[in-house]
Write a protein that holds these residues in place. Structure first.
Motif, mmCIF file in Angstrom:
data_model
loop_
_atom_site.group_PDB
_atom_site.id
_atom_site.type_symbol
_atom_site.label_atom_id
_atom_site.label_comp_id
_atom_site.label_asym_id
_atom_site.label_seq_id
_atom_site.Cartn_x
_atom_site.Cartn_y
_atom_site.Cartn_z
ATOM 1 N N ALA A 93 0.834 -1.204 0.000
ATOM 2 C CA ALA A 93 0.000 0.000 0.000
ATOM 3 C C ALA A 93 0.869 1.254 0.000
ATOM 4 N N VAL A 94 1.945 1.238 0.788
ATOM 5 C CA VAL A 94 2.881 2.373 0.817
ATOM 6 C C VAL A 94 3.553 2.512 -0.543
ATOM 7 N N ASN A 95 4.103 1.411 -1.056
ATOM 8 C CA ASN A 95 4.820 1.455 -2.337
ATOM 9 C C ASN A 95 3.903 1.834 -3.496
ATOM 10 N N GLY A 96 2.616 1.516 -3.374
ATOM 11 C CA GLY A 96 1.654 1.865 -4.411
ATOM 12 C C GLY A 96 1.127 3.286 -4.287
ATOM 13 N N GLY A 97 1.580 4.009 -3.263
ATOM 14 C CA GLY A 97 1.166 5.387 -3.080
ATOM 15 C C GLY A 97 -0.224 5.552 -2.481
ATOM 16 N N LEU A 98 -0.775 4.466 -1.926
ATOM 17 C CA LEU A 98 -2.117 4.543 -1.335
ATOM 18 C C LEU A 98 -2.091 5.220 0.036
ATOM 19 N N ILE A 99 -0.980 5.081 0.748
ATOM 20 C CA ILE A 99 -0.835 5.674 2.073
ATOM 21 C C ILE A 99 0.608 6.111 2.263
ATOM 22 N N PRO A 100 0.839 7.123 3.115
ATOM 23 C CA PRO A 100 2.221 7.505 3.411
ATOM 24 C C PRO A 100 2.837 6.503 4.385
ATOM 25 N N ALA A 101 4.130 6.340 4.288
ATOM 26 C CA ALA A 101 4.831 5.437 5.194
ATOM 27 C C ALA A 101 4.842 6.027 6.589
ATOM 28 N N SER A 102 4.644 5.172 7.572
ATOM 29 C CA SER A 102 4.755 5.593 8.967
ATOM 30 C C SER A 102 6.224 5.541 9.357
ATOM 31 N N PRO A 103 6.713 6.611 10.000
ATOM 32 C CA PRO A 103 8.120 6.567 10.409
ATOM 33 C C PRO A 103 8.309 5.528 11.530
ATOM 34 N N ARG A 104 9.360 4.743 11.408
ATOM 35 C CA ARG A 104 9.690 3.768 12.448
ATOM 36 C C ARG A 104 10.856 4.312 13.255
ATOM 37 N N PRO A 105 10.789 4.128 14.553
ATOM 38 C CA PRO A 105 11.915 4.607 15.375
ATOM 39 C C PRO A 105 13.184 3.831 15.057
ATOM 40 N N LEU A 106 14.304 4.517 15.152
ATOM 41 C CA LEU A 106 15.590 3.880 14.881
ATOM 42 C C LEU A 106 16.064 3.069 16.042
#
Length: 106
Positions: A93-106
């Motif tokens: 879904a992220v790669n298809g541009g349907l939703i923005p990626a959620s940032p993951r903590p480092l």
């Protein structure tokens, strides 16, 4: 929810690769009986049917069936401990541009 989806969901998650050929064939037949597209209610039920592995490719068939429904199926990151198929649905879904990626903590 259509009876075909109810029957598939009632049988639970897909088996792992140690299942008998008959069991895998039965689940494939169940999936094949489900018409496309699926509804939002059906996608929510089907997403719980991923098993521990790809079940000789049957999990890919399930993923593609789920993606025929309203997207995105998963609108938020399921997290690193989630089933690999849930992670894959989210990433697609992220790669298809349907939703923005959620940032993951480092």
């Amino acid at each position: 929810m259509r009876p075909e989806v109810q029957a598939f969901v009632a049988d639970g998650p897909l088996p792992d690769c140690d299942a008998s050929g008959e069991e895998i064939d039965r689940r494939v037949e169940q999936l094949s009986a489900i018409g496309r597209p699926v509804t939002r209610e059906e996608t929510k039920a089907l997403i719980a049917c991923f098993g521990p592995d790809d079940c000789y490719g049957v999990a890919w068939t399930l993923l593609h069936l789920i993606e025929t429904g309203p997207n995105p199926v998963l609108a938020s990151d399921p997290g690193p401990d989630a089933n690999e198929w849930h992670q894959r649905l989210y990433a697609r879904a992220v790669n298809g541009g349907l939703i923005p990626a959620s940032p993951r903590p480092l």
